[in-house]
Design an enzyme around this catalytic site. Structure first.
Site, PDB file in Angstrom:
ATOM      1  N   HIS A 185      -4.655 -12.692 -33.853  1.00 18.53           N
ATOM      2  CA  HIS A 185      -4.703 -13.938 -33.528  1.00 18.53           C
ATOM      3  C   HIS A 185      -4.461 -15.044 -34.447  1.00 18.53           C
ATOM      4  O   HIS A 185      -4.954 -16.018 -34.565  1.00 18.53           O
ATOM      5  CB  HIS A 185      -6.303 -14.108 -33.245  1.00 18.53           C
ATOM      6  N   HIS A 284       1.452 -11.317 -22.089  1.00 17.18           N
ATOM      7  CA  HIS A 284       0.122 -11.717 -22.234  1.00 17.18           C
ATOM      8  C   HIS A 284      -0.583 -11.990 -21.081  1.00 17.18           C
ATOM      9  O   HIS A 284      -0.045 -12.617 -19.979  1.00 17.18           O
ATOM     10  CB  HIS A 284       0.201 -13.104 -23.161  1.00 17.18           C
TER      11      HIS A 284
HETATM   12 MG   LIG Z   1      -3.269 -12.312 -28.211  1.00 19.82          MG
END
Ligand SMILES: [Mg+2]
Length: 381
Positions: A185, A284
């Site tokens: 992240h 994603h």
């Molecule tokens: Mg991610």
């Protein structure tokens, strides 16, 4: 046939759907959302709808050009996500008009099933192993986990050891025939990312995701060349041009989000660009059912597809899940860790319109957590 009506629906847990209806009564659905900024995208849809009303819905590419570029200013998460949702709905409509799945309109399927991965959590290695075993028993062939929770941008030895221990527990539970990926992240800096990549190299993760933030792209080549671990990123990139720098830096996997990066139309172009660099695509998708359905259509039709993220049972989805707003959960029922080919026209899901309209009366105001370090300064979530 003309576009007659465009509506949006803010629905729990954190999603936004759009619905396009034509003069012939054909309906297409899309999912235009930026998690935590859904109302902003909703307003963007209202503005873009001024152009679309009265247009022929089947001229998808013409509309994509005008919606993306016709306002002079372009790109970014909000506008690109609004265009994405409208693009899904137009492809869904086209599939219903032509009586074909979107993947067939994209040139036909290049595979018979699509590999998906499941998210696993767990703060301690033993808890990670338990969750991985559950997924293996459910037939999954790959999992993804957060590398860490809140972590220093310059991680300590203990923090790095913790990542290795949890990843090691997952690898132990999976064996060598299944895969594990970790998501960092962008929580650590460039030097920290390089240390982590070296530390996890022997565990051979499928990829390490967002080792650094997109704004640190200038140093991505150093990060990539640190180890043999495949580097993945792209959920915070919104246009094919945004992917040029990371592909030139040598990322192995790109992760555009079909709800953020201009929809099905642009995801196809990003996939082709990745192919010219020998990179794979792992879209994603921690989002809702329409976004996942759109992703699966692209996955079936894209040669350099690697694996699909999906949110069934993910920690964000408390009161509602992937199947709450569709009449049939079959498209999201995994067989040995794969989505099966689905011959339904359009995006391949039947939206439960009554459930959507009812849920939109409640809506949501989902915001991501804001984390701080122990000294009170901002920490990446
Ligand atoms: Mg991610």
């Amino acid at each position: 046939m003309k576009i007659e009506r465009i509506e949006t629906f803010l629905v729990p847990p954190r999603w936004l759907f759009c619905r396009i209806e034509t003069s012939d009564g054909v309906v297409g659905w899309g999912e235009p959302v930026v998690e935590g900024r859904a109302e902003v995208v909703q307003t963007a849809i209202e503005v873009l709808s001024e152009y679309l009303i009265g247009q022929d819905p089947l001229q998808i590419e013409r509309h994509w050009q005008v919606l993306s570029k016709g306002g002079f200013y372009r790109g970014g998460p909000v506008l690109s996500s609004a265009v994405a949702g409208l693009d899904h709905a137009l492809w869904d409509l086209a599939g219903k008009v032509y009586g074909a799945p979107v993947a067939s309109l994209l040139g036909g399927r290049v595979r018979d099933r699509v590999r998906v991965y499941a998210w696993v959590g767990g703060d301690e290695p033993a808890a990670v192993a338990d969750q991985v075993f559950e997924q293996v028993e459910a037939g999954m062939t790959a999992v993804k986990m957060n590398g860490s929770g809140r972590i220093s941008p310059s991680p300590s030895v203990a923090e790095i050891n913790d990542i290795v221990a949890r990843l090691g527990a997952a690898r132990g539970a999976l064996g060598d025939t299944r895969d594990v990926a970790i998501d960092l992240h962008g929580r650590v800096g460039v030097a920290g990312a390089r240390r982590i990549l070296r530390a996890v190299e022997d565990l051979q993760p499928l990829f390490v995701e967002e080792p650094v933030l997109p704004e640190h792209m200038a140093h991505l080549a150093e990060v990539v060349s640190t180890s043999t671990v495949p580097v993945a990123l792209g959920e915070r990139l919104y246009h094919r041009a945004d992917f040029l720098a990371p592909l030139n830096a040598g990322v192995a996997v790109v992760q555009p989000d079909v709800s953020h990066a201009g929809g099905i139309s642009e995801l196809r172009r990003i996939a082709v660009l990745a192919d010219t660099h020998g990179a794979m695509v792992a879209p994603h998708c921690p989002l809702g059912p329409i976004s996942l359905a759109a992703s699966l259509q692209v996955a079936f039709a894209t040669p350099n597809f690697l694996i699909q993220e999906q949110s069934r049972g993910i920690h964000y989805n408390v009161a509602s899940d992937l199947t709450s707003y569709v009449t049939d959960p079959a498209p999201f029922t995994w067989v040995n860790g794969h989505a099966e080919w689905n011959p339904l026209p359009g995006l391949g899901v039947t939206v439960d319109e009554a459930a959507v309209r009812a849920a939109a009366k409640t809506g949501h105001a989902w915001r991501n957590p804001v984390w701080t370090h122990e000294d009170g300064s901002f920490a990446e979530w």
